[in-house]
Design a protein around this motif. Sequence first.
Motif, PDB file in Angstrom:
ATOM      1  N   VAL A  77      38.415  13.393  -5.791  1.00  0.00           N
ATOM      2  CA  VAL A  77      39.356  12.923  -4.772  1.00  0.00           C
ATOM      3  C   VAL A  77      40.189  14.095  -4.251  1.00  0.00           C
ATOM      4  O   VAL A  77      40.468  14.189  -3.041  1.00  0.00           O
ATOM      5  CB  VAL A  77      40.254  11.795  -5.325  1.00  0.00           C
ATOM      6  CG1 VAL A  77      41.224  11.323  -4.250  1.00  0.00           C
ATOM      7  CG2 VAL A  77      39.403  10.620  -5.793  1.00  0.00           C
ATOM      8  N   LYS A  78      40.578  15.005  -5.138  1.00  0.00           N
ATOM      9  CA  LYS A  78      41.304  16.201  -4.696  1.00  0.00           C
ATOM     10  C   LYS A  78      40.427  17.035  -3.750  1.00  0.00           C
ATOM     11  O   LYS A  78      40.876  17.494  -2.705  1.00  0.00           O
ATOM     12  CB  LYS A  78      41.719  17.046  -5.907  1.00  0.00           C
ATOM     13  CG  LYS A  78      42.896  16.470  -6.690  1.00  0.00           C
ATOM     14  CD  LYS A  78      43.144  17.238  -7.979  1.00  0.00           C
ATOM     15  CE  LYS A  78      43.498  18.695  -7.729  1.00  0.00           C
ATOM     16  NZ  LYS A  78      43.743  19.434  -8.986  1.00  0.00           N
ATOM     17  N   PHE A  79      39.174  17.199  -4.143  1.00  0.00           N
ATOM     18  CA  PHE A  79      38.217  17.940  -3.320  1.00  0.00           C
ATOM     19  C   PHE A  79      38.061  17.271  -1.956  1.00  0.00           C
ATOM     20  O   PHE A  79      37.980  17.945  -0.922  1.00  0.00           O
ATOM     21  CB  PHE A  79      36.872  17.993  -4.054  1.00  0.00           C
ATOM     22  CG  PHE A  79      35.806  18.794  -3.362  1.00  0.00           C
ATOM     23  CD1 PHE A  79      35.691  20.158  -3.568  1.00  0.00           C
ATOM     24  CD2 PHE A  79      34.898  18.175  -2.508  1.00  0.00           C
ATOM     25  CE1 PHE A  79      34.696  20.899  -2.937  1.00  0.00           C
ATOM     26  CE2 PHE A  79      33.906  18.904  -1.860  1.00  0.00           C
ATOM     27  CZ  PHE A  79      33.809  20.269  -2.082  1.00  0.00           C
ATOM     28  N   TYR A  80      38.033  15.949  -1.955  1.00  0.00           N
ATOM     29  CA  TYR A  80      37.910  15.160  -0.722  1.00  0.00           C
ATOM     30  C   TYR A  80      39.055  15.501   0.231  1.00  0.00           C
ATOM     31  O   TYR A  80      38.838  15.824   1.411  1.00  0.00           O
ATOM     32  CB  TYR A  80      37.946  13.672  -1.092  1.00  0.00           C
ATOM     33  CG  TYR A  80      37.371  12.716  -0.073  1.00  0.00           C
ATOM     34  CD1 TYR A  80      37.777  12.727   1.262  1.00  0.00           C
ATOM     35  CD2 TYR A  80      36.423  11.767  -0.457  1.00  0.00           C
ATOM     36  CE1 TYR A  80      37.247  11.822   2.181  1.00  0.00           C
ATOM     37  CE2 TYR A  80      35.877  10.872   0.459  1.00  0.00           C
ATOM     38  CZ  TYR A  80      36.304  10.896   1.769  1.00  0.00           C
ATOM     39  OH  TYR A  80      35.782  10.006   2.679  1.00  0.00           O
ATOM     40  N   MET A  81      40.281  15.444  -0.279  1.00  0.00           N
ATOM     41  CA  MET A  81      41.450  15.671   0.578  1.00  0.00           C
ATOM     42  C   MET A  81      41.550  17.126   1.053  1.00  0.00           C
ATOM     43  O   MET A  81      41.957  17.396   2.175  1.00  0.00           O
ATOM     44  CB  MET A  81      42.729  15.293  -0.165  1.00  0.00           C
ATOM     45  CG  MET A  81      42.841  13.816  -0.486  1.00  0.00           C
ATOM     46  SD  MET A  81      42.625  12.780   0.963  1.00  0.00           S
ATOM     47  CE  MET A  81      41.254  11.740   0.451  1.00  0.00           C
ATOM     48  N   GLU A  82      41.149  18.050   0.194  1.00  0.00           N
ATOM     49  CA  GLU A  82      41.241  19.471   0.545  1.00  0.00           C
ATOM     50  C   GLU A  82      40.202  19.873   1.588  1.00  0.00           C
ATOM     51  O   GLU A  82      40.416  20.804   2.369  1.00  0.00           O
ATOM     52  CB  GLU A  82      41.075  20.325  -0.718  1.00  0.00           C
ATOM     53  CG  GLU A  82      42.279  20.240  -1.669  1.00  0.00           C
ATOM     54  CD  GLU A  82      41.970  20.795  -3.047  1.00  0.00           C
ATOM     55  OE1 GLU A  82      40.790  21.147  -3.304  1.00  0.00           O
ATOM     56  OE2 GLU A  82      42.895  20.850  -3.881  1.00  0.00           O
ATOM     57  N   ASN A  83      39.059  19.173   1.607  1.00  0.00           N
ATOM     58  CA  ASN A  83      37.974  19.547   2.508  1.00  0.00           C
ATOM     59  C   ASN A  83      37.769  18.568   3.661  1.00  0.00           C
ATOM     60  O   ASN A  83      36.938  18.810   4.536  1.00  0.00           O
ATOM     61  CB  ASN A  83      36.667  19.674   1.714  1.00  0.00           C
ATOM     62  CG  ASN A  83      36.697  20.849   0.746  1.00  0.00           C
ATOM     63  OD1 ASN A  83      36.412  21.974   1.117  1.00  0.00           O
ATOM     64  ND2 ASN A  83      37.068  20.583  -0.500  1.00  0.00           N
ATOM     65  N   ALA A  84      38.521  17.472   3.654  1.00  0.00           N
ATOM     66  CA  ALA A  84      38.357  16.450   4.696  1.00  0.00           C
ATOM     67  C   ALA A  84      38.553  16.990   6.108  1.00  0.00           C
ATOM     68  O   ALA A  84      37.749  16.659   6.994  1.00  0.00           O
ATOM     69  CB  ALA A  84      39.302  15.281   4.423  1.00  0.00           C
ATOM     70  N   PRO A  85      39.598  17.796   6.378  1.00  0.00           N
ATOM     71  CA  PRO A  85      39.796  18.237   7.770  1.00  0.00           C
ATOM     72  C   PRO A  85      38.547  18.862   8.382  1.00  0.00           C
ATOM     73  O   PRO A  85      38.193  18.570   9.526  1.00  0.00           O
ATOM     74  CB  PRO A  85      40.939  19.259   7.646  1.00  0.00           C
ATOM     75  CG  PRO A  85      41.696  18.840   6.438  1.00  0.00           C
ATOM     76  CD  PRO A  85      40.657  18.317   5.483  1.00  0.00           C
ATOM     77  N   GLU A  86      37.870  19.702   7.623  1.00  0.00           N
ATOM     78  CA  GLU A  86      36.680  20.386   8.142  1.00  0.00           C
ATOM     79  C   GLU A  86      35.484  19.445   8.215  1.00  0.00           C
ATOM     80  O   GLU A  86      34.800  19.357   9.241  1.00  0.00           O
ATOM     81  CB  GLU A  86      36.342  21.585   7.255  1.00  0.00           C
ATOM     82  CG  GLU A  86      35.123  22.361   7.721  1.00  0.00           C
ATOM     83  CD  GLU A  86      34.790  23.528   6.799  1.00  0.00           C
ATOM     84  OE1 GLU A  86      33.726  24.133   6.992  1.00  0.00           O
ATOM     85  OE2 GLU A  86      35.595  23.820   5.895  1.00  0.00           O
ATOM     86  N   LEU A  87      35.230  18.696   7.124  1.00  0.00           N
ATOM     87  CA  LEU A  87      34.044  17.843   7.070  1.00  0.00           C
ATOM     88  C   LEU A  87      34.152  16.664   8.028  1.00  0.00           C
ATOM     89  O   LEU A  87      33.159  16.259   8.643  1.00  0.00           O
ATOM     90  CB  LEU A  87      33.823  17.351   5.642  1.00  0.00           C
ATOM     91  CG  LEU A  87      33.385  18.424   4.640  1.00  0.00           C
ATOM     92  CD1 LEU A  87      33.330  17.871   3.232  1.00  0.00           C
ATOM     93  CD2 LEU A  87      32.023  18.999   5.037  1.00  0.00           C
ATOM     94  N   VAL A  88      35.345  16.087   8.154  1.00  0.00           N
ATOM     95  CA  VAL A  88      35.553  14.955   9.064  1.00  0.00           C
ATOM     96  C   VAL A  88      35.169  15.346  10.486  1.00  0.00           C
ATOM     97  O   VAL A  88      34.464  14.621  11.190  1.00  0.00           O
ATOM     98  CB  VAL A  88      37.026  14.480   9.002  1.00  0.00           C
ATOM     99  CG1 VAL A  88      37.376  13.624  10.208  1.00  0.00           C
ATOM    100  CG2 VAL A  88      37.271  13.687   7.719  1.00  0.00           C
ATOM    101  N   GLU A  89      35.601  16.517  10.910  1.00  0.00           N
ATOM    102  CA  GLU A  89      35.312  16.966  12.273  1.00  0.00           C
ATOM    103  C   GLU A  89      33.837  17.309  12.443  1.00  0.00           C
ATOM    104  O   GLU A  89      33.245  17.019  13.488  1.00  0.00           O
ATOM    105  CB  GLU A  89      36.176  18.180  12.619  1.00  0.00           C
ATOM    106  CG  GLU A  89      36.134  18.545  14.092  1.00  0.00           C
ATOM    107  CD  GLU A  89      37.259  19.494  14.481  1.00  0.00           C
ATOM    108  OE1 GLU A  89      37.350  19.799  15.678  1.00  0.00           O
ATOM    109  OE2 GLU A  89      38.031  19.918  13.599  1.00  0.00           O
TER     110      GLU A  89
END
Length: 318
Positions: free
Chosen positions: A286-298
């Motif tokens: 979940v930490k990894f999700y939040m830290e990398n979401a900005p890039e992966l989401v886009e």
Amino acid sequence: MASKLKGTKAGFILALFTLSLAAVLVLAACGASNRSQSGQASLSGSIQIDGSSTVYPITEAVAEEFMNIYPDVNITVGVSGTGGGFKRFTAGETDMSNASRPIKDEEAAKAEENNIEYIELPVAYDGITVVVNKQNDWVDRLTVEELKKIWSPGSKVTKWSDIRPGWPNEKINLYGPGTDSGTFEYFTEVINGEAKKSRSDYTASEDDNVLVQGVSGDRYALGYFGFAYYLENSDKVRAVAIDGGSGPVEPTMETINNGTYKPLARPVFIYVNKKSLERPEVKEFVKFYMENAPELVEEIGYVPMPDSVYQENLNKIN
């Protein structure tokens, strides 16, 4: 004699150097071994996730990246729809649930009944996209009222000409998410005025790829699903501009982000079982999700949340 002593001394120094080097290599190997056993790379276990087909591409992308780093962690991501995902999540069957709408009161009550405490984490903005076939050359825009006329329960719209005079006198074939979908609930609420109130004579699927295939193969089709699936298939289907009262607006990263694509722009979420967060593999994921979401989401085709939202999510986790 001097030459012999000089050679012996040189040999001694070489041997000493070799032993020292070997010791350094052994220590380095021990250090690496200790890191792999007690550091993050030693994470193992399994994580069960289910829910929204809209959020699925984001979570699946994060899971793939995470498993590349931690190959001993197995992450399963299902697509039973937001409602189907919450059924499993509130029964304690999954660690996380993807959701394209907030949890309902009755679902929250079910979780409480089963002693499931959870954290809600918004992860992206999505814009529900209304699409038509590439060969459709008559639709340039649709108003919210026209969408309601098409999709409301008991709708009398059976042909394109029933929507606007001059449009083809051909049967309109509709495609949309199933009733367990959060996209279905959100769309029906903002278009028809009540969640889950919709005509039922349409091709329904929880798998958005099925909807894409249906619309792309039928000139007289119309459907709706998440923005990322449209972007991925923009060579097969065409997005329709929606007039929410201020003129027609096409769904784009910009219009979804600034709120002008209304009323079909909305946030999407993941829900995490607090008990599951006690397991290191889940918390790290979940930490990894939040830290990398900005890039992966886009990358996937959704609009990232502001950085402050992801930081707030990290604070909740910690």
